[in-house]
Design an enzyme around this catalytic site. Sequence first.
Site, PDB file in Angstrom:
ATOM      1  N   LYS A   1       0.848  -1.191   0.000  1.00 26.87           N
ATOM      2  CA  LYS A   1       0.000   0.000   0.000  1.00 26.87           C
ATOM      3  C   LYS A   1       0.882   1.239   0.000  1.00 26.87           C
ATOM      4  O   LYS A   1       1.447   1.626   1.019  1.00 26.87           O
ATOM      5  CB  LYS A   1      -0.907   0.040   1.240  1.00 26.87           C
ATOM      6  CG  LYS A   1      -1.981   1.111   1.081  1.00 26.87           C
ATOM      7  CD  LYS A   1      -2.404   1.764   2.375  1.00 26.87           C
ATOM      8  CE  LYS A   1      -1.649   3.013   2.733  1.00 26.87           C
ATOM      9  NZ  LYS A   1      -1.657   4.109   1.766  1.00 26.87           N
TER      10      LYS A   1
ATOM     11  N   GLU B   1       9.456   1.776  10.812  1.00 26.56           N
ATOM     12  CA  GLU B   1      10.492   2.805  10.637  1.00 26.56           C
ATOM     13  C   GLU B   1       9.758   4.139  10.729  1.00 26.56           C
ATOM     14  O   GLU B   1       9.042   4.516   9.810  1.00 26.56           O
ATOM     15  CB  GLU B   1      11.158   2.588   9.268  1.00 26.56           C
ATOM     16  CG  GLU B   1      12.606   2.992   9.287  1.00 26.56           C
ATOM     17  CD  GLU B   1      12.778   4.400   8.805  1.00 26.56           C
ATOM     18  OE1 GLU B   1      12.735   5.310   9.659  1.00 26.56           O
ATOM     19  OE2 GLU B   1      12.921   4.597   7.597  1.00 26.56           O
TER      20      GLU B   1
ATOM     21  N   CYS C   1      13.469  11.056   7.035  1.00 25.00           N
ATOM     22  CA  CYS C   1      13.389  10.774   8.478  1.00 25.00           C
ATOM     23  C   CYS C   1      14.740  10.907   9.165  1.00 25.00           C
ATOM     24  O   CYS C   1      14.790  11.111  10.371  1.00 25.00           O
ATOM     25  CB  CYS C   1      12.741   9.426   8.724  1.00 25.00           C
ATOM     26  SG  CYS C   1      13.496   8.146   7.733  1.00 25.00           S
TER      27      CYS C   1
ATOM     28  N   GLU D   1       9.512  16.911  14.836  1.00 22.88           N
ATOM     29  CA  GLU D   1      10.104  16.669  13.520  1.00 22.88           C
ATOM     30  C   GLU D   1       9.644  17.779  12.570  1.00 22.88           C
ATOM     31  O   GLU D   1       8.465  18.119  12.543  1.00 22.88           O
ATOM     32  CB  GLU D   1       9.610  15.310  13.030  1.00 22.88           C
ATOM     33  CG  GLU D   1      10.423  14.738  11.910  1.00 22.88           C
ATOM     34  CD  GLU D   1       9.979  13.325  11.543  1.00 22.88           C
ATOM     35  OE1 GLU D   1       8.817  12.955  11.772  1.00 22.88           O
ATOM     36  OE2 GLU D   1      10.810  12.583  10.989  1.00 22.88           O
TER      37      GLU D   1
HETATM   38  P1  ADP Z   1       2.756  11.337   6.800  1.00 24.44           P
HETATM   39  O1  ADP Z   1       2.063  11.996   7.951  1.00 24.44           O
HETATM   40  O2  ADP Z   1       4.166  11.722   6.667  1.00 24.44           O
HETATM   41  O3  ADP Z   1       1.991  11.366   5.503  1.00 24.44           O
HETATM   42  P2  ADP Z   1       1.765   8.783   7.490  1.00 24.44           P
HETATM   43  O4  ADP Z   1       2.268   7.971   8.627  1.00 24.44           O
HETATM   44  O5  ADP Z   1       0.418   9.391   7.607  1.00 24.44           O
HETATM   45  O6  ADP Z   1       2.888   9.828   7.194  1.00 24.44           O
HETATM   46  O7  ADP Z   1       1.780   7.933   6.144  1.00 24.44           O
HETATM   47  C1  ADP Z   1       2.647   6.857   5.866  1.00 24.44           C
HETATM   48  C2  ADP Z   1       1.850   5.740   5.235  1.00 24.44           C
HETATM   49  O8  ADP Z   1       0.878   5.299   6.172  1.00 24.44           O
HETATM   50  C3  ADP Z   1       1.054   6.157   3.988  1.00 24.44           C
HETATM   51  O9  ADP Z   1       1.050   5.079   3.076  1.00 24.44           O
HETATM   52  C4  ADP Z   1      -0.338   6.386   4.558  1.00 24.44           C
HETATM   53  O10 ADP Z   1      -1.350   6.226   3.586  1.00 24.44           O
HETATM   54  C5  ADP Z   1      -0.407   5.278   5.576  1.00 24.44           C
HETATM   55  N1  ADP Z   1      -1.432   5.461   6.604  1.00 24.44           N
HETATM   56  C6  ADP Z   1      -1.936   6.615   7.100  1.00 24.44           C
HETATM   57  N2  ADP Z   1      -2.882   6.356   8.036  1.00 24.44           N
HETATM   58  C7  ADP Z   1      -2.979   5.002   8.127  1.00 24.44           C
HETATM   59  C8  ADP Z   1      -3.757   4.089   8.906  1.00 24.44           C
HETATM   60  N3  ADP Z   1      -4.650   4.526   9.787  1.00 24.44           N
HETATM   61  N4  ADP Z   1      -3.575   2.763   8.722  1.00 24.44           N
HETATM   62  C9  ADP Z   1      -2.666   2.306   7.849  1.00 24.44           C
HETATM   63  N5  ADP Z   1      -1.903   3.095   7.084  1.00 24.44           N
HETATM   64  C10 ADP Z   1      -2.043   4.428   7.208  1.00 24.44           C
END
Ligand code: ADP
Length: 483
Positions: A176, A251, A285, A383
């Site tokens: 994903k 990570e 990161c 961050e």
């Molecule tokens: P950022 O805030 O830097 O965009 P995220 O942690 O939100 O970082 O995003 C990293 C990945 O996690 C992306 O692929 C995002 O779609 C996914 N993501 C965000 N929310 C969820 C969730 N509730 N469950 C699973 N994956 C998620």
Amino acid sequence: MIVDTTKGMFINGDWVGSESDSWIEVLNPATREKITEIPSGSDIETKKAIQAADQAFTEWAEKTARERSTYLYKAYNLMLERKEKLASLLTEEQGKPLNEARGEIEFAASFLLWYAEEANRVYGEMIPASKKNKRLWVVPKPVGVVAAITPWNFPAAMVTRKVAPALAAGCTVVLKPAEQTPLSAIEIVKIFEEVGLPKGVLNLVAGDPEKIGNEIMESSTVRLVTFTGSTRVGKLLMEGAAKTVKKLSLELGGHAPLLVFEDADLDLAVDQAIASKYRNCGQTCICTNRIYVHSNVKEQFVNKLEQKVKALQIGAGSEETVDVGPLINEEGLAKVKDQVQDATSKGAEVKTGGKQWEGPGGYFYEPTILANVTDEMKIMSQETFGPVVPVQVFNHEEEAVAAANNTDYGLAAFLFTKDLDKAITVMEKLEYGIIGINDVFPGTAEAPFGGIKQSGLGKEGGHEGIREFLEMKYVSVAVADKK
Ligand code: ADP
């Protein structure tokens, strides 16, 4: 794009659209213009992808390591053949300068090569038993179906860093990618399709993060989630994993300190600080988030830094001469503005930058240096993920180490000194998973990358990286005729 993006998901060997006919717009962050839209998947597509990965698992796991590695070698070659095309797509959807994008494609390919090799070195153990009639073996086995959730800051490298070791280990995968940057992931999956990877071994679902995430976490078929992203989502996944006791490899965020000692090569420290801070517009990161410089060299260091940062060229990453591209989106820009505003309202001095840049209409912020910063300012604990660096002064080694360690994060820390003793003692005291000594580029396929504390769990890269995708099956054999 090679793939028809109206069918942007890959499930059980077929490119498909979304069942609910919903779409995600992919924007160019340099212009805010729409590049394309791709189908947005949800729980329905995720369920199908998990089923496909489950059905494909046994046959894939039973292939020889050499057979599995052959697909990875072929994917490696094809990815390098397509480097230019993939790099310009990456720049278009993510914003980073073209040269960095080319570097990312090479970095992404390096994981395919490394794990093509490591697939053949997944050794078990034979334990010397304490009883004569016993034979004790440890046999590595793939964990099963893996969900790989990737971020937007390295849309290609984070995909291969997870998918390559998973496939090498014998796992099947539901990938994903981040909704902001799905196009690079789509093209990488296409490469695997072209090299003939059996159907169901690698599936791609893009779309609603919560719906996809929930389906993954609820599934008892998915045995491991490998995630790169925010600490916030990492914590959600940890909670979710409890439901089915899944393995996790996380990570997460970082807040890297960069320490410049009195005896450092200042020109090197300045160049490396700039590379670490402004690469990918500060959206890495392990980007330097705070600089601590010894009081005796502060003037000199800051002056050199200021001169060089002023010379950085900001603009659309597609222009070859640009050094710093846009931020990924409005939220990213808002966070940077907020941290700078917070710092200046509490007395920080803007040495250069400090404001948004209109340019071709994207999410640009000028490369910025802040002096006179104090620990109360948000930028010293949150961050930044943007092109802003605060500089603080220290007088003693202990003070610098204490300041560097004063965070919940523990991903990467950097130090600059020519004194070997100091380098070693400071390195030993820094509570970080990755330390760069006179080096801000520690990431490489053959070494274990990963944080401690709230920066995550597990390692990516190195021979450690494939271990995340393996279970150790312990076998005890009693031999009848030897008492
Ligand atoms: P950022 O805030 O830097 O965009 P995220 O942690 O939100 O970082 O995003 C990293 C990945 O996690 C992306 O692929 C995002 O779609 C996914 N993501 C965000 N929310 C969820 C969730 N509730 N469950 C699973 N994956 C998620």
